[in-house]
Design a protein around this motif. Sequence first.
Motif, PDB file in Angstrom:
ATOM      1  N   ALA A  71       0.856  -1.188   0.000  1.00 37.43           N
ATOM      2  CA  ALA A  71       0.000   0.000   0.000  1.00 37.43           C
ATOM      3  C   ALA A  71       0.889   1.234   0.000  1.00 37.43           C
ATOM      4  CB  ALA A  71      -0.910   0.015   1.221  1.00 37.43           C
ATOM      5  N   ILE A  72       0.504   2.217  -0.795  1.00 39.90           N
ATOM      6  CA  ILE A  72       1.221   3.491  -0.861  1.00 39.90           C
ATOM      7  C   ILE A  72       0.251   4.584  -0.458  1.00 39.90           C
ATOM      8  CG2 ILE A  72       2.494   5.103  -2.315  1.00 39.90           C
ATOM      9  CD1 ILE A  72       2.906   2.716  -4.265  1.00 39.90           C
ATOM     10  N   ALA A  73       0.677   5.437   0.478  1.00 41.81           N
ATOM     11  CA  ALA A  73      -0.135   6.576   0.912  1.00 41.81           C
ATOM     12  C   ALA A  73       0.752   7.516   1.709  1.00 41.81           C
ATOM     13  CB  ALA A  73      -1.317   6.114   1.756  1.00 41.81           C
ATOM     14  N   ARG A  74       0.231   8.704   1.978  1.00 46.19           N
ATOM     15  CA  ARG A  74       1.004   9.655   2.784  1.00 46.19           C
ATOM     16  C   ARG A  74       1.163   9.173   4.213  1.00 46.19           C
ATOM     17  NH1 ARG A  74      -2.211  14.420   0.085  1.00 46.19           N
ATOM     18  NH2 ARG A  74      -3.811  13.364   1.240  1.00 46.19           N
ATOM     19  N   THR A  89       1.521  13.122  -5.119  1.00 44.31           N
ATOM     20  CA  THR A  89       1.478  14.384  -5.850  1.00 44.31           C
ATOM     21  C   THR A  89       2.870  14.993  -5.994  1.00 44.31           C
ATOM     22  OG1 THR A  89       1.054  15.727  -3.878  1.00 44.31           O
ATOM     23  CG2 THR A  89      -0.873  14.850  -5.047  1.00 44.31           C
ATOM     24  N   ASP A  90       3.866  14.387  -5.350  1.00 40.84           N
ATOM     25  CA  ASP A  90       5.250  14.863  -5.422  1.00 40.84           C
ATOM     26  C   ASP A  90       5.960  14.149  -6.568  1.00 40.84           C
ATOM     27  OD1 ASP A  90       7.915  15.515  -5.110  1.00 40.84           O
ATOM     28  OD2 ASP A  90       8.090  14.696  -3.084  1.00 40.84           O
ATOM     29  N   ALA A 137      11.530   6.703  -5.997  1.00 39.78           N
ATOM     30  CA  ALA A 137      11.645   5.979  -4.729  1.00 39.78           C
ATOM     31  C   ALA A 137      10.551   4.926  -4.603  1.00 39.78           C
ATOM     32  CB  ALA A 137      11.585   6.962  -3.558  1.00 39.78           C
ATOM     33  N   ILE A 138       9.348   5.262  -5.039  1.00 40.00           N
ATOM     34  CA  ILE A 138       8.245   4.298  -4.992  1.00 40.00           C
ATOM     35  C   ILE A 138       8.554   3.113  -5.903  1.00 40.00           C
ATOM     36  CG2 ILE A 138       5.827   3.915  -5.622  1.00 40.00           C
ATOM     37  CD1 ILE A 138       5.350   6.872  -4.788  1.00 40.00           C
ATOM     38  N   ALA A 139       8.990   3.392  -7.139  1.00 34.36           N
ATOM     39  CA  ALA A 139       9.288   2.318  -8.092  1.00 34.36           C
ATOM     40  C   ALA A 139      10.366   1.384  -7.553  1.00 34.36           C
ATOM     41  CB  ALA A 139       9.715   2.908  -9.431  1.00 34.36           C
ATOM     42  N   GLU A 140      11.411   1.953  -6.957  1.00 35.24           N
ATOM     43  CA  GLU A 140      12.484   1.120  -6.408  1.00 35.24           C
ATOM     44  C   GLU A 140      11.983   0.255  -5.262  1.00 35.24           C
ATOM     45  OE1 GLU A 140      15.546   3.944  -5.461  1.00 35.24           O
ATOM     46  OE2 GLU A 140      16.179   4.124  -7.557  1.00 35.24           O
ATOM     47  N   SER A 141      11.167   0.828  -4.383  1.00 35.64           N
ATOM     48  CA  SER A 141      10.636   0.071  -3.246  1.00 35.64           C
ATOM     49  C   SER A 141       9.690  -1.035  -3.702  1.00 35.64           C
ATOM     50  CB  SER A 141       9.900   0.995  -2.282  1.00 35.64           C
ATOM     51  OG  SER A 141      10.784   1.911  -1.697  1.00 35.64           O
ATOM     52  N   VAL A 142       8.831  -0.707  -4.645  1.00 42.06           N
ATOM     53  CA  VAL A 142       7.834  -1.668  -5.095  1.00 42.06           C
ATOM     54  C   VAL A 142       8.490  -2.833  -5.831  1.00 42.06           C
ATOM     55  CG1 VAL A 142       5.945  -1.987  -6.754  1.00 42.06           C
ATOM     56  CG2 VAL A 142       5.891  -0.077  -5.164  1.00 42.06           C
ATOM     57  N   LEU A 171      -2.006  -3.491 -10.267  1.00 41.73           N
ATOM     58  CA  LEU A 171      -1.857  -2.101  -9.833  1.00 41.73           C
ATOM     59  C   LEU A 171      -3.232  -1.475  -9.739  1.00 41.73           C
ATOM     60  CD1 LEU A 171      -0.214   0.450  -9.197  1.00 41.73           C
ATOM     61  CD2 LEU A 171      -0.111   0.870 -11.660  1.00 41.73           C
ATOM     62  N   VAL A 172      -3.533  -0.922  -8.561  1.00 41.36           N
ATOM     63  CA  VAL A 172      -4.820  -0.253  -8.350  1.00 41.36           C
ATOM     64  C   VAL A 172      -4.535   1.166  -7.872  1.00 41.36           C
ATOM     65  CG1 VAL A 172      -7.022  -0.303  -7.124  1.00 41.36           C
ATOM     66  CG2 VAL A 172      -5.861  -2.454  -7.682  1.00 41.36           C
ATOM     67  N   HIS A 173      -5.104   2.140  -8.549  1.00 40.41           N
ATOM     68  CA  HIS A 173      -4.896   3.555  -8.217  1.00 40.41           C
ATOM     69  C   HIS A 173      -6.189   4.099  -7.620  1.00 40.41           C
ATOM     70  CE1 HIS A 173      -3.129   7.529  -8.578  1.00 40.41           C
ATOM     71  NE2 HIS A 173      -4.264   7.939  -9.096  1.00 40.41           N
ATOM     72  N   VAL A 174      -6.170   4.384  -6.301  1.00 45.30           N
ATOM     73  CA  VAL A 174      -7.368   4.834  -5.610  1.00 45.30           C
ATOM     74  C   VAL A 174      -7.074   6.096  -4.806  1.00 45.30           C
ATOM     75  CG1 VAL A 174      -9.342   4.043  -4.227  1.00 45.30           C
ATOM     76  CG2 VAL A 174      -7.856   2.375  -5.269  1.00 45.30           C
ATOM     77  N   THR A 175      -6.264   6.982  -5.362  1.00 41.25           N
ATOM     78  CA  THR A 175      -5.934   8.198  -4.621  1.00 41.25           C
ATOM     79  C   THR A 175      -6.882   9.320  -4.996  1.00 41.25           C
ATOM     80  OG1 THR A 175      -4.352   8.939  -6.283  1.00 41.25           O
ATOM     81  CG2 THR A 175      -3.502   7.599  -4.480  1.00 41.25           C
ATOM     82  N   GLY A 176      -7.028  10.243  -4.073  1.00 40.62           N
ATOM     83  CA  GLY A 176      -7.818  11.449  -4.339  1.00 40.62           C
ATOM     84  C   GLY A 176      -6.871  12.521  -4.826  1.00 40.62           C
ATOM     85  N   GLY A 177      -6.453  13.360  -3.924  1.00 38.29           N
ATOM     86  CA  GLY A 177      -5.445  14.360  -4.245  1.00 38.29           C
ATOM     87  C   GLY A 177      -5.945  15.618  -4.907  1.00 38.29           C
ATOM     88  N   SER A 178      -7.217  15.760  -5.104  1.00 37.34           N
ATOM     89  CA  SER A 178      -7.719  16.961  -5.757  1.00 37.34           C
ATOM     90  C   SER A 178      -7.668  18.151  -4.803  1.00 37.34           C
ATOM     91  CB  SER A 178      -9.163  16.753  -6.214  1.00 37.34           C
ATOM     92  OG  SER A 178      -9.677  17.954  -6.742  1.00 37.34           O
TER      93      SER A 178
END
Length: 102
Positions: free
Chosen positions: A40-43, A60-61, A67-72, A81-88
């Motif tokens: 899981a990826i989130a703030r 959003t950064d 860094a995410i790609a390397e960790s994953v 891959l499921v993208h369920v972020t808001g960020g608006s």
Amino acid sequence: MSYPTPLTLEGRQAVVAGGTKGTGAAVVTRLKAAGAVVTAIARTPGPGTDADTFIAADLTDPDAGKAIAESVTAGGVPEVLVHVTGGSTAPSGGFAVLGDAE
């Protein structure tokens, strides 16, 4: 009455962006129930995050991507891959409340 075959993702790598709260957390739980190894990826971690791995990152950064790609990919190549972020940052109310500047 017939039912669909239960989803099986035994041992497959899954990544859920925005996977610590609400819909994202529910997706993590369902993927885990199907046997997937879930990141899981989130703030911030949510209450009772069910993922096998948690990556603290702000999607959003632009600099967070590498860094995410390397960790994953350290655990293998993700197959789900499921993208369920808001960020608006738009105000609630949609287009009706936006002015010419937005």
